[in-house]
Design a protein around this motif. Structure first.
Motif, PDB file in Angstrom:
ATOM      1  N   ASP A  80     121.475  23.357 145.231  1.00  0.00           N
ATOM      2  CA  ASP A  80     120.267  23.395 144.162  1.00  0.00           C
ATOM      3  C   ASP A  80     120.291  21.436 144.333  1.00  0.00           C
ATOM      4  O   ASP A  80     119.725  21.053 144.258  1.00  0.00           O
ATOM      5  N   LEU A  81     121.852  21.250 143.228  1.00  0.00           N
ATOM      6  CA  LEU A  81     122.438  19.618 143.401  1.00  0.00           C
ATOM      7  C   LEU A  81     121.645  18.679 144.646  1.00  0.00           C
ATOM      8  O   LEU A  81     121.490  18.117 144.563  1.00  0.00           O
ATOM      9  N   LEU A  82     122.188  19.573 146.082  1.00  0.00           N
ATOM     10  CA  LEU A  82     122.397  18.267 147.267  1.00  0.00           C
ATOM     11  C   LEU A  82     120.887  18.173 146.928  1.00  0.00           C
ATOM     12  O   LEU A  82     120.374  16.872 147.523  1.00  0.00           O
ATOM     13  N   LEU A  83     119.789  19.253 147.200  1.00  0.00           N
ATOM     14  CA  LEU A  83     118.275  18.635 147.181  1.00  0.00           C
ATOM     15  C   LEU A  83     117.875  17.913 146.154  1.00  0.00           C
ATOM     16  O   LEU A  83     117.338  17.046 146.526  1.00  0.00           O
ATOM     17  N   MET A  84     118.520  18.190 144.885  1.00  0.00           N
ATOM     18  CA  MET A  84     117.713  17.743 144.098  1.00  0.00           C
ATOM     19  C   MET A  84     117.978  15.801 143.885  1.00  0.00           C
ATOM     20  O   MET A  84     117.824  14.357 143.588  1.00  0.00           O
ATOM     21  N   THR A  85     119.198  15.641 144.578  1.00  0.00           N
ATOM     22  CA  THR A  85     120.098  14.452 145.234  1.00  0.00           C
ATOM     23  C   THR A  85     119.182  13.607 145.570  1.00  0.00           C
ATOM     24  O   THR A  85     118.879  12.314 145.948  1.00  0.00           O
ATOM     25  N   GLN A  86     118.176  14.538 146.786  1.00  0.00           N
ATOM     26  CA  GLN A  86     117.102  13.533 147.545  1.00  0.00           C
ATOM     27  C   GLN A  86     115.574  13.672 147.262  1.00  0.00           C
ATOM     28  O   GLN A  86     114.841  13.314 147.838  1.00  0.00           O
ATOM     29  N   SER A  87     115.530  13.888 146.097  1.00  0.00           N
ATOM     30  CA  SER A  87     114.084  13.532 145.383  1.00  0.00           C
ATOM     31  C   SER A  87     114.654  12.467 145.121  1.00  0.00           C
ATOM     32  O   SER A  87     114.895  11.538 145.321  1.00  0.00           O
ATOM     33  N   SER A  88     112.983  11.542 144.451  1.00  0.00           N
ATOM     34  CA  SER A  88     112.948  10.245 144.208  1.00  0.00           C
ATOM     35  C   SER A  88     111.971  11.090 142.513  1.00  0.00           C
ATOM     36  O   SER A  88     110.483  11.351 142.753  1.00  0.00           O
ATOM     37  N   PRO A  89     111.924  10.119 141.888  1.00  0.00           N
ATOM     38  CA  PRO A  89     113.664   9.379 141.600  1.00  0.00           C
ATOM     39  C   PRO A  89     114.906  10.550 141.453  1.00  0.00           C
ATOM     40  O   PRO A  89     114.597  11.605 140.822  1.00  0.00           O
ATOM     41  N   PRO A  90     116.004  10.502 142.364  1.00  0.00           N
ATOM     42  CA  PRO A  90     117.093  11.286 141.967  1.00  0.00           C
ATOM     43  C   PRO A  90     117.512  11.409 140.609  1.00  0.00           C
ATOM     44  O   PRO A  90     117.416  10.753 139.693  1.00  0.00           O
ATOM     45  N   PRO A  91     118.212  12.911 140.513  1.00  0.00           N
ATOM     46  CA  PRO A  91     119.211  12.926 138.772  1.00  0.00           C
ATOM     47  C   PRO A  91     119.863  11.913 138.273  1.00  0.00           C
ATOM     48  O   PRO A  91     120.575  11.417 139.495  1.00  0.00           O
ATOM     49  N   VAL A  92     119.494  12.078 137.248  1.00  0.00           N
ATOM     50  CA  VAL A  92     121.112  11.000 137.076  1.00  0.00           C
ATOM     51  C   VAL A  92     122.524  12.081 136.660  1.00  0.00           C
ATOM     52  O   VAL A  92     122.621  12.682 135.859  1.00  0.00           O
ATOM     53  N   LEU A  93     123.802  11.653 137.804  1.00  0.00           N
ATOM     54  CA  LEU A  93     125.110  12.566 137.633  1.00  0.00           C
ATOM     55  C   LEU A  93     125.771  11.548 136.540  1.00  0.00           C
ATOM     56  O   LEU A  93     126.227  10.771 136.087  1.00  0.00           O
ATOM     57  N   ILE A  94     126.145  12.581 135.768  1.00  0.00           N
ATOM     58  CA  ILE A  94     126.969  12.276 134.598  1.00  0.00           C
ATOM     59  C   ILE A  94     127.889  13.271 135.080  1.00  0.00           C
ATOM     60  O   ILE A  94     128.565  14.363 134.799  1.00  0.00           O
ATOM     61  N   ASP A  95     128.942  12.150 135.202  1.00  0.00           N
ATOM     62  CA  ASP A  95     130.134  12.972 135.466  1.00  0.00           C
ATOM     63  C   ASP A  95     131.387  12.931 133.986  1.00  0.00           C
ATOM     64  O   ASP A  95     131.688  11.722 133.750  1.00  0.00           O
ATOM     65  N   VAL A  96     132.160  14.137 133.447  1.00  0.00           N
ATOM     66  CA  VAL A  96     132.084  14.660 132.168  1.00  0.00           C
ATOM     67  C   VAL A  96     133.960  14.382 132.480  1.00  0.00           C
ATOM     68  O   VAL A  96     134.691  14.621 131.572  1.00  0.00           O
TER      69      VAL A  96
END
Length: 130
Positions: free
Chosen positions: A52-68
């Motif tokens: 799902d994340l792979l698909l989300m990163t191809q959307s506009s705008p992509p999600p903000v990814l937070i590495d914790v």
């Protein structure tokens, strides 16, 4: 099912992401130790599988990814913002959460509808769940 040339995404979850550890979501922030099995569901949020994340990163705008993930510098996902130790704190209204709110508002341009994806090293990391 191939989603991108040269990449294969399988129906099963990756890295135990679908594993049911039989852990219930708490109503409070989890305190240390942060490395332990996590629930499959997040009240008020959504667990995102790798495919799902792979698909989300191809959307506009992509999600903000937070590495914790805590610790010394490390490699992360392309475009991710590394905020080590996010997920710590005493409660949902402490100073740490207030500072994180300001930071996230800046990362989203104040758009509360922009998707935020918090991730850690594996499915046994409470920092991303918190």
């Amino acid at each position: 099912m191939s989603l991108m040339p040269g990449r294969q995404v399988f129906a099963q979850g990756l890295a135990d992401e679908d594993r049911d550890w039989q852990v219930q979501p708490p109503a409070v922030l989890r305190q240390a130790p942060y490395s332990a099995p996590t629930p499959l569901h997040i009240p008020g949020g959504k667990v995102v599988r790798t495919a799902d994340l792979l698909l989300m990163t191809q959307s506009s705008p992509p999600p903000v990814l937070i590495d914790v993930a805590a610790g010394e510098g490390h490699e992360t996902l392309p475009g991710a913002v590394w905020i080590p130790g996010t997920g710590r704190g005493d409660n949902f209204i402490d100073t740490i959460q207030a500072e994180l709110n300001v930071l996230l508002s800046g990362l989203t341009g104040g758009n509360r509808d922009r998707a935020l994806v918090f991730f850690c090293v594996n499915s046994q990391c409470w920092l991303s769940f918190n």
